[in-house]
Design an enzyme around this catalytic site. Structure first.
Site, PDB file in Angstrom:
ATOM      1  N   ASP A   1      12.007  -6.611  10.801  1.00 38.66           N
ATOM      2  CA  ASP A   1      11.553  -6.435   9.415  1.00 38.66           C
ATOM      3  C   ASP A   1      12.062  -7.615   8.577  1.00 38.66           C
ATOM      4  O   ASP A   1      13.252  -7.949   8.616  1.00 38.66           O
ATOM      5  CB  ASP A   1      12.139  -5.108   8.905  1.00 38.66           C
ATOM      6  CG  ASP A   1      11.593  -4.690   7.564  1.00 38.66           C
ATOM      7  OD1 ASP A   1      10.445  -5.047   7.242  1.00 38.66           O
ATOM      8  OD2 ASP A   1      12.324  -3.972   6.841  1.00 38.66           O
TER       9      ASP A   1
ATOM     10  N   HIS B   1       4.665  -2.686   2.377  1.00 40.08           N
ATOM     11  CA  HIS B   1       6.123  -2.543   2.290  1.00 40.08           C
ATOM     12  C   HIS B   1       6.463  -1.685   1.072  1.00 40.08           C
ATOM     13  O   HIS B   1       5.583  -1.316   0.302  1.00 40.08           O
ATOM     14  CB  HIS B   1       6.775  -3.927   2.146  1.00 40.08           C
ATOM     15  CG  HIS B   1       6.850  -4.668   3.437  1.00 40.08           C
ATOM     16  ND1 HIS B   1       8.035  -4.947   4.054  1.00 40.08           N
ATOM     17  CD2 HIS B   1       5.874  -5.149   4.237  1.00 40.08           C
ATOM     18  CE1 HIS B   1       7.776  -5.594   5.185  1.00 40.08           C
ATOM     19  NE2 HIS B   1       6.471  -5.727   5.319  1.00 40.08           N
TER      20      HIS B   1
END
Ligand code: G3H
Ligand code: 13P
Ligand code: ZN
Length: 322
Positions: free
Chosen positions: A83, A224
């Protein structure tokens, strides 16, 4: 089955009108809570690791925890994803170290530089059978040590996406349509208040998402900063010694809608943190004399499982899709 890339997951999610959940992992209880939920719900799953998680728990521990989950959940596809990879070296280290997917986040760089860095990661990743998520536009909020103010955040410009995807060869694209990292996604000034005095955030920019999808047909989009900041856990924290006034997230019905469109991956971390912290705070308030971590981590793990189960069924729509 062994760890998989996200290629097949995203194709099925795009065609099926649902999204795969990408949940951040930092320790064993978080991995267990998430994967028990996904196994029970028969849902495809992305477990993701940030730079901060690698610094906290160590790359090898995290990979081995995820490998243990893969053994415990033989019937669901699981991808291991980096990530917000900050640079080529971090991406390379994860590609060489067992990840099946990486994100290169050069979204704070100028457009041409973002393309150049992303292209370099894509070349290395694809040579090693790993897929790449990139980002255009920037979200407000806190990720790793970087705190992006609302003024410095910027929506994705749809007119840039075709050139970006074509020149970089990335496999999925994170876009900014008004989501934000962390538990304080919006200031009170950005929100309105409903009759109960609860903050109501500004709606996501579905017009941008739709224009991006029109320009990139069939291409998987990522969101996100998609925690909803459940008020039950904010309350649990605040009633047990915490102080989180006006924490506010993305309404779940908007995420549900995004999942039916081109959004194939939805990132959720803060909701798990809130579930874990609320549970532990409550446990200690109820049992001030206890000191065995297995005792206070048991309800924390159970509440992570409960919130992930809810997300898989009611928000992402990916239950039963493994
Ligand atoms: O977007 C960031 C994720 O919530 C990960 O947070 O960098 O504190 O591990 P972290
Ligand atoms: P949240 O802070 O909304 O959970 O977002 C997580 C995220 O985007 C991880 O990359
Ligand atoms: Zn993120």
């Amino acid at each position: 089955m062994p760890l998989v890339t996200t290629t097949e997951m995203f194709k099925k999610a795009y065609d099926g009108g649902y999204a795969v959940g990408a949940f951040n992992v930092n320790n064993m209880e978080i991995v267990q809570g998430i994967t028990e939920a996904a196994r029970e719900q028969h849902a495809p799953l992305i477990l993701q690791v940030s730079k901060g998680a690698r610094a906290y728990a160590n790359h090898t521990y995290l990979v081995k925890l995820v490998e243990a989950a893969v053994i415990e959940c033989p019937d669901i596809p699981i991808a291991l994803h980096l990530d917000h990879g900050p640079d080529f070296e971090t991406c390379k280290s994860c590609i060489d170290g067992g990840f099946t997917s990486v994100m290169i986040d050069a979204s704070s760089k100028p457009f041409a530089e973002n393309i150049e860095i992303t292209r370099k990661v894509v070349e290395y990743a694809h040579d090693h059978g790993v897929v790449v998520e990139a980002e255009l536009g920037s979200l407000a909020g806190v990720e790793d040590e970087v705190n992006v103010s609302a003024e410095d955040s910027s929506y994705t410009r749809p007119e840039e996406v075709e050139e970006f995807v074509q020149k970089t060869g990335c496999d999925s694209l994170a876009i900014a349509i008004g989501t934000s990292h962390g538990a304080y996604k919006f200031t009170a000034a950005q929100c309105t208040r409903n009759e109960q005095g609860v903050l109501v955030p500004p709606p996501l920019r579905f017009d941008i998402l739709e224009e991006v999808s029109r320009r990139l047909p069939g291409f998987p989009i990522v969101l996100h900063g998609s925690s909803s900041v459940p008020q039950e856990f904010v309350k649990m924290i605040n009633e047990n010694g915490g102080k989180m006034p006006d924490a506010v997230g993305i309404p779940e019905e908007q995420l549900r809608k995004a999942a039916t469109l081109s959004v194939c991956k939805i990132n959720i971390d803060s909701d798990l943190r809130l579930a874990m912290t609320g549970s532990i705070r409550k446990y200690f308030a109820d049992h001030p004399d206890h000191f065995d971590p297995r005792q206070y981590l048991t309800p924390a793990r159970a509440n992570i499982k409960a919130i992930v189960t809810h997300k898989l069924i009611d928000v992402l729509g990916c239950a039963g899709k493994a």
